[in-house]
Design an enzyme around this catalytic site. Structure first.
Site, PDB file in Angstrom:
ATOM      1  N   LYS A  13       0.821  -1.218   0.000  1.00 38.75           N
ATOM      2  CA  LYS A  13       0.000   0.000   0.000  1.00 38.75           C
ATOM      3  C   LYS A  13       0.852   1.263   0.000  1.00 38.75           C
ATOM      4  CE  LYS A  13      -2.498  -0.851   3.645  1.00 38.75           C
ATOM      5  NZ  LYS A  13      -1.899  -2.158   3.969  1.00 38.75           N
ATOM      6  N   ARG A  88      -9.735   2.856   8.971  1.00 33.62           N
ATOM      7  CA  ARG A  88      -9.200   1.559   9.374  1.00 33.62           C
ATOM      8  C   ARG A  88     -10.298   0.623   9.885  1.00 33.62           C
ATOM      9  NH1 ARG A  88      -3.970   0.135  10.256  1.00 33.62           N
ATOM     10  NH2 ARG A  88      -3.317   2.299  10.069  1.00 33.62           N
ATOM     11  N   ARG A 127      11.714  -9.905   5.064  1.00 33.76           N
ATOM     12  CA  ARG A 127      12.313  -8.569   5.006  1.00 33.76           C
ATOM     13  C   ARG A 127      13.487  -8.445   5.991  1.00 33.76           C
ATOM     14  NH1 ARG A 127       7.743  -4.291   5.154  1.00 33.76           N
ATOM     15  NH2 ARG A 127       7.533  -5.048   7.282  1.00 33.76           N
ATOM     16  N   ARG A 161      13.051  -7.076  11.881  1.00 37.43           N
ATOM     17  CA  ARG A 161      12.292  -6.348  12.901  1.00 37.43           C
ATOM     18  C   ARG A 161      11.484  -7.327  13.738  1.00 37.43           C
ATOM     19  NH1 ARG A 161       9.097  -1.495  10.011  1.00 37.43           N
ATOM     20  NH2 ARG A 161       7.470  -2.919  10.675  1.00 37.43           N
ATOM     21  N   ARG A 172      -1.033  -9.784  13.005  1.00 35.29           N
ATOM     22  CA  ARG A 172      -1.431  -8.540  12.340  1.00 35.29           C
ATOM     23  C   ARG A 172      -2.515  -8.804  11.298  1.00 35.29           C
ATOM     24  NH1 ARG A 172       4.410  -6.577  10.624  1.00 35.29           N
ATOM     25  NH2 ARG A 172       3.296  -5.067   9.325  1.00 35.29           N
TER      26      ARG A 172
END
Length: 219
Positions: A13, A88, A127, A161, A172
């Protein structure tokens, strides 16, 4: 054009919002930027948000909604905007509808970036960031370094992370399914929803998105 961008974490996004806003010559309004700007400028809403954040509490919807309204009323957004990360949830979506109706304007479309859940996990969990400079981002599959665990640019150590682990990513996603996904059906019922696959190269997804939005606007 006035557009809302939705999609699960890892759908791209942020990348698409930046490119689409530039392509369509409209400001990109992201929740993260709203919070940072209001907090750094010390606005009443920013101070209120910071107090909640410092206390480890969620910022109430009315604070986020207030920031979004203020930003949409700025002169550069008079001809359109792209909302990223807002609304949201259903409460925010309904508040946005009320605000737009008060202003005598309406959304042109809601762009839903669709990505399979396993691909989302693969994208985020793979990542890696440079410990010396978080701006250098790699991926163990899609953008690997020449030497495993070492930044190509500065030789710094790469790390994952804490919230990028597979377990955290799936958590999430659960939050996204529970809180944000209902707005997709909400906008579909209004005839505003445009769904595209977010798989492929960035420019391919952008071309797909622009074409779908223009088709929606002219329909």
């Amino acid at each position: 054009m006035r557009i809302v961008l939705v999609g699960p974490p890892g759908a791209g996004k942020g990348t698409q919002a930046h490119v689409l806003a530039k392509t369509l010559s409209i400001p990109h309004i992201s929740t993260g930027d709203l919070f940072r700007a209001n907090i750094s400028q010390g606005t009443p809403l920013g101070l209120e948000a910071k107090a909640y954040m410092d206390a480890g509490r969620l910022v109430p919807d009315e604070v986020t909604i207030g920031m979004a309204k203020d930003r949409m009323l700025q002169s550069d957004a008079a001809g359109g905007f792209l909302l990223d990360g807002f609304p949201r949830n259903l409460g925010q979506a309904k508040a946005l509808d009320e605000f737009l109706a008060e202003q005598g304007i309406a959304l042109d479309g809601v762009l839903d970036l669709e990505v399979p859940e396993d691909e989302v996990v693969k994208r985020i969990a793979g990542r890696r960031l440079c410990r010396n400079d978080g701006g250098h981002v790699y991926h163990v599959v899609y953008n690997p370094t020449k030497t495993d665990g070492v930044c190509d640019e500065c030789g710094g150590e790469l790390y994952q992370r804490p919230d990028d682990t597979e377990e955290k990513v799936r958590t999430r996603l659960e939050v996204y399914h529970t809180e944000t996904e209902p707005i997709i059906e909400y906008y579909a019922q209004q005839g505003l929803l445009v769904t595209i696959t977010a798989l492929g190269k960035v420019d391919e997804v952008t071309e797909r998105a622009v074409g779908a939005l223009e088709q929606k606007k002219s329909a």
